[in-house]
Enzyme design. Structure first.
Site, PDB file in Angstrom:
ATOM      1  N   ALA A  63      40.937  39.777  42.383  1.00  0.00           N
ATOM      2  CA  ALA A  63      40.475  38.830  41.374  1.00  0.00           C
ATOM      3  C   ALA A  63      40.658  37.421  41.940  1.00  0.00           C
ATOM      4  O   ALA A  63      41.401  37.239  42.904  1.00  0.00           O
ATOM      5  CB  ALA A  63      41.303  39.009  40.111  1.00  0.00           C
ATOM      6  N   GLY A 102      41.772  43.803  42.538  1.00  0.00           N
ATOM      7  CA  GLY A 102      40.499  43.977  41.849  1.00  0.00           C
ATOM      8  C   GLY A 102      39.398  44.432  42.802  1.00  0.00           C
ATOM      9  O   GLY A 102      38.472  45.145  42.398  1.00  0.00           O
ATOM     10  N   GLU A 125      49.021  43.527  43.388  1.00  0.00           N
ATOM     11  CA  GLU A 125      49.231  42.668  42.209  1.00  0.00           C
ATOM     12  C   GLU A 125      50.699  42.439  41.902  1.00  0.00           C
ATOM     13  O   GLU A 125      51.077  41.383  41.393  1.00  0.00           O
ATOM     14  CB  GLU A 125      48.551  43.282  40.976  1.00  0.00           C
ATOM     15  CG  GLU A 125      47.034  43.213  40.996  1.00  0.00           C
ATOM     16  CD  GLU A 125      46.376  44.398  41.681  1.00  0.00           C
ATOM     17  OE1 GLU A 125      47.063  45.126  42.443  1.00  0.00           O
ATOM     18  OE2 GLU A 125      45.172  44.606  41.465  1.00  0.00           O
TER      19      GLU A 125
HETATM   20  N1  CAA Z   1      41.911  34.456  44.779  1.00  0.00           N
HETATM   21  C1  CAA Z   1      41.720  33.169  45.111  1.00  0.00           C
HETATM   22  N2  CAA Z   1      41.924  32.673  46.346  1.00  0.00           N
HETATM   23  C2  CAA Z   1      42.373  33.525  47.280  1.00  0.00           C
HETATM   24  C3  CAA Z   1      42.625  34.874  47.007  1.00  0.00           C
HETATM   25  C4  CAA Z   1      42.377  35.348  45.695  1.00  0.00           C
HETATM   26  N3  CAA Z   1      42.550  36.609  45.354  1.00  0.00           N
HETATM   27  N4  CAA Z   1      43.074  35.462  48.133  1.00  0.00           N
HETATM   28  C5  CAA Z   1      43.093  34.525  49.080  1.00  0.00           C
HETATM   29  N5  CAA Z   1      42.670  33.346  48.573  1.00  0.00           N
HETATM   30  C6  CAA Z   1      42.502  32.085  49.290  1.00  0.00           C
HETATM   31  C7  CAA Z   1      43.810  31.561  49.860  1.00  0.00           C
HETATM   32  O1  CAA Z   1      44.515  30.793  48.917  1.00  0.00           O
HETATM   33  C8  CAA Z   1      43.323  30.746  51.045  1.00  0.00           C
HETATM   34  O2  CAA Z   1      42.864  29.521  50.529  1.00  0.00           O
HETATM   35  P1  CAA Z   1      43.007  28.166  51.396  1.00  0.00           P
HETATM   36  O3  CAA Z   1      42.243  28.435  52.667  1.00  0.00           O
HETATM   37  O4  CAA Z   1      42.436  27.143  50.505  1.00  0.00           O
HETATM   38  O5  CAA Z   1      44.496  28.002  51.636  1.00  0.00           O
HETATM   39  C9  CAA Z   1      42.100  31.528  51.528  1.00  0.00           C
HETATM   40  O6  CAA Z   1      41.701  32.360  50.436  1.00  0.00           O
HETATM   41  C10 CAA Z   1      42.381  32.437  52.721  1.00  0.00           C
HETATM   42  O7  CAA Z   1      43.523  33.222  52.442  1.00  0.00           O
HETATM   43  P2  CAA Z   1      44.685  33.430  53.520  1.00  0.00           P
HETATM   44  O8  CAA Z   1      45.008  32.132  54.176  1.00  0.00           O
HETATM   45  O9  CAA Z   1      45.779  34.153  52.824  1.00  0.00           O
HETATM   46  O10 CAA Z   1      43.949  34.360  54.576  1.00  0.00           O
HETATM   47  P3  CAA Z   1      44.503  35.616  55.365  1.00  0.00           P
HETATM   48  O11 CAA Z   1      43.375  36.101  56.183  1.00  0.00           O
HETATM   49  O12 CAA Z   1      45.810  35.303  56.014  1.00  0.00           O
HETATM   50  O13 CAA Z   1      44.805  36.728  54.243  1.00  0.00           O
HETATM   51  C11 CAA Z   1      44.384  38.103  52.351  1.00  0.00           C
HETATM   52  C12 CAA Z   1      43.781  37.258  53.486  1.00  0.00           C
HETATM   53  C13 CAA Z   1      45.096  39.325  52.927  1.00  0.00           C
HETATM   54  C14 CAA Z   1      43.251  38.544  51.482  1.00  0.00           C
HETATM   55  C15 CAA Z   1      45.411  37.257  51.555  1.00  0.00           C
HETATM   56  O14 CAA Z   1      44.814  36.037  51.199  1.00  0.00           O
HETATM   57  C16 CAA Z   1      45.890  37.911  50.274  1.00  0.00           C
HETATM   58  O15 CAA Z   1      46.802  38.717  50.318  1.00  0.00           O
HETATM   59  N6  CAA Z   1      45.286  37.523  49.148  1.00  0.00           N
HETATM   60  C17 CAA Z   1      45.722  37.974  47.833  1.00  0.00           C
HETATM   61  C18 CAA Z   1      45.327  39.401  47.588  1.00  0.00           C
HETATM   62  C19 CAA Z   1      45.747  39.802  46.220  1.00  0.00           C
HETATM   63  O16 CAA Z   1      46.860  39.615  45.799  1.00  0.00           O
HETATM   64  N7  CAA Z   1      44.801  40.409  45.503  1.00  0.00           N
HETATM   65  C20 CAA Z   1      45.049  40.823  44.155  1.00  0.00           C
HETATM   66  C21 CAA Z   1      44.620  39.725  43.249  1.00  0.00           C
HETATM   67  S1  CAA Z   1      45.073  40.049  41.595  1.00  0.00           S
HETATM   68  C22 CAA Z   1      43.954  41.127  41.010  1.00  0.00           C
HETATM   69  O17 CAA Z   1      43.044  41.534  41.680  1.00  0.00           O
HETATM   70  C23 CAA Z   1      44.238  41.487  39.589  1.00  0.00           C
HETATM   71  C24 CAA Z   1      43.399  42.474  38.944  1.00  0.00           C
HETATM   72  O18 CAA Z   1      43.514  43.651  39.162  1.00  0.00           O
HETATM   73  C25 CAA Z   1      42.488  42.034  37.909  1.00  0.00           C
END
Ligand code: CAA
Ligand code: NAI
Length: 701
Positions: A63, A102, A125
């Site tokens: 998400a 998500g 999450e």
């Molecule tokens: N939403 C918004 N922004 C996000 C994001 C997300 N889910 N995931 C990453 N970003 C953004 C980061 O903040 C970063 O932004 P900036 O460049 O402005 O700093 C950019 O995307 C790149 O991210 P990383 O620097 O972390 O890049 P990476 O390649 O090192 O890692 C990743 C990539 C593994 C996807 C890591 O970003 C990550 O773990 N993201 C979160 C994943 C997560 O927790 N997903 C679950 C979300 S909650 C959900 O989905 C709830 C639900 O069921 C409804």
């Protein structure tokens, strides 16, 4: 169609392609696009199968976290997921990169899943204080059973495509070209007349009831320890339990209810703050102006506790290391310190002998500075003594190659005083690792008066290579972390002298969420170290500063901590967690009598109000003096270097949630007891006067 999701007819296949850089997060436009795409494909007579694929680096990584806490806008993710699952034509999801949260739930909503070899899937999450809210716990359990689901959702760590396939969560692993393979797979499904196969209607994962019940019980036991104080992990277990017992619609409703409860907690705010904080700390003025210098080989001077730990961290990252010690005997000890770390891992079965040999092949022991003449970055980790360190840097000035970055791992000393003995102060920075350096994630990058931008950027590049979390700190006694630690350490000592037992203080800190209390930390680190530091600073101590001699007295009697079997606690043979030390209580009451202090009661709340006020007030001073760039950097330091509970976001986030006006009121109250120690930072006073928060300063930075 929205720009975030394009629609393309490829023969009988309707391809929905997600395009929302950088990580294809499922923001509103993507959700709308997916829903519209499915509806269009259903009424598209050419389309027999729908393929959902993503452009760029990854299938949706979740998400859009930035939307959390804002008013929800429809369609919600569960609606979209439901719509995909209910599609009357077979839907395939083609995964690459990190299909997380998500993103993975969208994939589960599809009827078939293909992934490339490098794809990773997960339900992270829990790391954000929430749980999979779009069917993740229900659908995964139905396909792969309770254990796999609980591991994914309470552990929060992604798994690779192979493992996901073995669990039945992925049907096919593709070769290098995912899109071609997904198209071929779609044709196969068409040829075999495959029907939609909703994950919510599957039941393979429910068959082994005994195994599923065991997984629930085992996980409940594990998280009781590992996730102490947290909310979401326990709700995840309940959701998986619900998946085992309830019909899918009821299970989905239950999961959504738990998800919404998690969203309302301060823990969700704290953990999401931590997520963004650890990403913004790499954004520094130097990094925006310069690229790092090459970093192919490093050297470490000193093979003691820190030198050996830093060496292991670098060897683990595949960086060749030259270690330099004073003489042959010391270098043998330095090498033994490195090998000891690997031997312990081999003994515990965490590493095999071949891997140890591979790591050690990158290690070169030496006693001569000439051995470092090819090193791109040299880290000094010798005794904490300014003359010794200056002497090392004078020699480095003569022998290091031009352009090599010269770094000191000093804990407290003035990095300029070290840099200025060289003819190249622009190449000198501080790299303050934390002990054990091969494990602790924090790396303070200390920026003295005039370093070259690319020297600082190289420090950040090293952190990235070593998978550490770097925070920029200006050159000030104790930098960010140790300076703040000293302030709340003093606060704990004062409370102890005023009547709170050190054991009650430690318990309050533990119950707040820290892994151990501050006096347990003293025992671990060795009380003799801070004793020596107090003696070093004695001559220049401000006479207005309250001085507690309790720990000096204990040190004089040989209570150094774990190393001597007694400190603030006693450690009978083999005991890791100590027991109360009656001598400590005796010394405290003697000191109280000597100083005329009448001991008073402190509740756990009294203790934590003071502890946090001291921490945040010092943090505010660190900010106002420009030692830290932004409040969230202080949070990262506390989380990664000092065991601050992640679910509280860090001290500055905690202060925002507590209310800066409340915190200032606490300081004013305590000021009556000790005007010097509790004087509020001007920055805090100003923020309260202007109705601003630390988060506002984060946004300004
Ligand atoms: N939403 C918004 N922004 C996000 C994001 C997300 N889910 N995931 C990453 N970003 C953004 C980061 O903040 C970063 O932004 P900036 O460049 O402005 O700093 C950019 O995307 C790149 O991210 P990383 O620097 O972390 O890049 P990476 O390649 O090192 O890692 C990743 C990539 C593994 C996807 C890591 O970003 C990550 O773990 N993201 C979160 C994943 C997560 O927790 N997903 C679950 C979300 S909650 C959900 O989905 C709830 C639900 O069921 C409804
Ligand atoms: P240590 O005493 O374990 O190791 C120091 C090593 O330096 C010894 O092996 C010694 O032989 C070697 N040494 C001394 N002079 C030398 C010289 N001129 N040339 C080459 N080697 C020399 O000390 P420790 O704990 O590793 O600390 C090192 C530095 O790291 C200190 O500045 C300390 O303040 C800092 N530090 C220590 C932390 C800790 O928790 N121990 C945490 C963060 C920083």
């Amino acid at each position: 169609m929205s720009e975030a999701v394009s629609y393309e007819n490829h023969g009988p296949i309707a391809i929905l392609s997600i395009n929302n850089p950088p990580v294809n997060a499922l923001g509103l436009a993507v959700r709308q696009g997916l829903k519209a795409g499915i509806e269009r494909a259903e009424s598209d007579n050419h389309a027999l199968v729908v393929l959902i694929i993503a452009s760029g680096r990854t299938f949706p990584a979740g998400a859009d976290i930035r939307e959390f806490g804002k008013p929800p806008v429809n369609p919600s993710l569960p609606d979209v997921v439901r719509r995909i699952e209910a599609c009357s034509k077979p839907v395939i999801a083609a995964l690459h990169g990190t299909a997380l949260g998500g993103g993975f739930e969208v994939a589960l909503a599809a009827h078939y899943r293909i992934a490339d070899k490098t794809a990773r899937i997960g339900l992270p999450e829990v790391n954000l204080g929430i749980l999979p809210g779009a069917g993740g716990t229900q659908r995964t359990t139905r396909i792969a059973g309770a254990k796999a689901t609980l591991d994914l959702a309470t552990g929060g760590k992604p798994i690779g495509a192979d493992k996901a396939k073995a669990l039945g969560l992925i049907d096919v692993i593709s070769g290098d070209d995912l899109k071609d393979a997904a198209i071929a797979y779609a044709h196969e499904l068409i040829a075999s007349n495959a029907a939609p196969r909703p994950s919510g209607a599957r039941s393979e994962g429910l068959l082994n009831a005994a195994e599923n019940t065991k997984a629930i019980n085992d996980t409940a036991g594990i998280i009781a320890k590992r996730a102490r104080g947290q909310f979401a992990p326990f709700r995840i277990v309940e959701c998986v339990d619900a998946a085992l017992t309830l019909p899918i619609e009821d299970g989905l409703a239950f999961e959504r209810e738990q998800f919404l409860k998690c969203m309302e907690t301060p823990q969700r705010q704290g953990m999401i703050h931590a997520f963004f904080a650890e990403r913004s700390c790499t954004k520094t003025p130097e990094a925006s102006r310069a690229a790092p210098r090459p970093l192919n080989q490093i050297a470490v001077i000193g093979g003691g506790t820190m030198g050996a730990g830093i060496t292991v961290a670098a060897l683990n990252a595949g960086l060749p290391v030259v270690m330099v010690e004073r003489d042959t005997e010391s270098i043998a000890r330095g090498q033994a310190n490195v090998e000891k770390v690997y031997d312990a891992m081999v003994k515990k079965g965490r590493m095999d002998a071949a891997t140890k040999a591979k790591r050690m092949a990158l290690y070169t022991p030496a006693t001569d500075y000439a051995a470092m003449s090819d090193s791109d970055l040299i880290i000094e980790a010798v005794f904490e003594n300014i003359e010794v360190k200056q002497d090392v840097f004078r020699q480095l000035d003569q022998t290091a190659k031009p352009g090599a970055v010269l770094a000191t791992n000093t804990s407290y000393l003035d990095v300029d005083a070290i840099a200025n003995v060289t003819s190249r102060p622009q190449d000198v920075i501080g790299l303050h690792f934390f002990s054990p350096a091969n494990i602790m994630k924090l790396l303070e990058i200390v920026v003295p008066s005039n370093p070259a931008d690319d020297a600082v950027a190289t420090g950040f590049a090293l952190a990235k290579k070593l998978k550490k979390t770097p925070v920029r700190a200006a050159n000030h006694d104790g930098f960010i972390g140790n300076r703040i630690y000293k302030a709340y350490g003093l606060c704990a000592t004062y409370m102890m002298e005023d009547g709170a037992s050190p054991y009650a203080i430690d318990k309050a800190i533990y119950d707040f969420g820290y892994p151990i209390g501050i006096f347990q930390v003293h025992d671990l680190a060795g009380m003799d170290i801070s004793w020596a530091n107090r003696k070093r600073l004695a001559a220049n101590r401000n006479p207005a500063e309250r001085y507690s001699a309790v720990q000096d007295k204990l040190c004089e009697a040989g209570h150094f901590g774990q190393k001597t079997g007694r400190g603030m606690y006693v450690y009978p043979e083999g005991m890791r967690m100590g027991e109360e030390n009656p001598d400590v209580l005796q010394v405290i009451s003697e000191e109280q009598a000597r100083l005329g202090i009448s001991p008073r009661d402190f509740t756990a709340d009294d203790i934590m109000r003071r502890y946090m006020a001291a921490m945040v007030n010092e943090g505010a001073k660190v900010l106002q003096e420009g030692v830290a760039l932004r409040p969230s950097d202080i949070d990262v330091v506390a989380l990664y270097g000092y065991g601050f509970p992640r679910y509280r976001g860090g001290p500055m986030k905690y202060a925002d949630m507590y209310g800066l006006d409340n915190l200032l009121a606490d300081l004013r109250e305590f000021e009556a007891e000790d005007a010097h120690f509790w004087k509020p930072a001007q920055l805090l006073v100003d923020l309260v006067a202007n109705g601003r928060s630390f988060e506002d300063l984060n946004k300004d930075s």
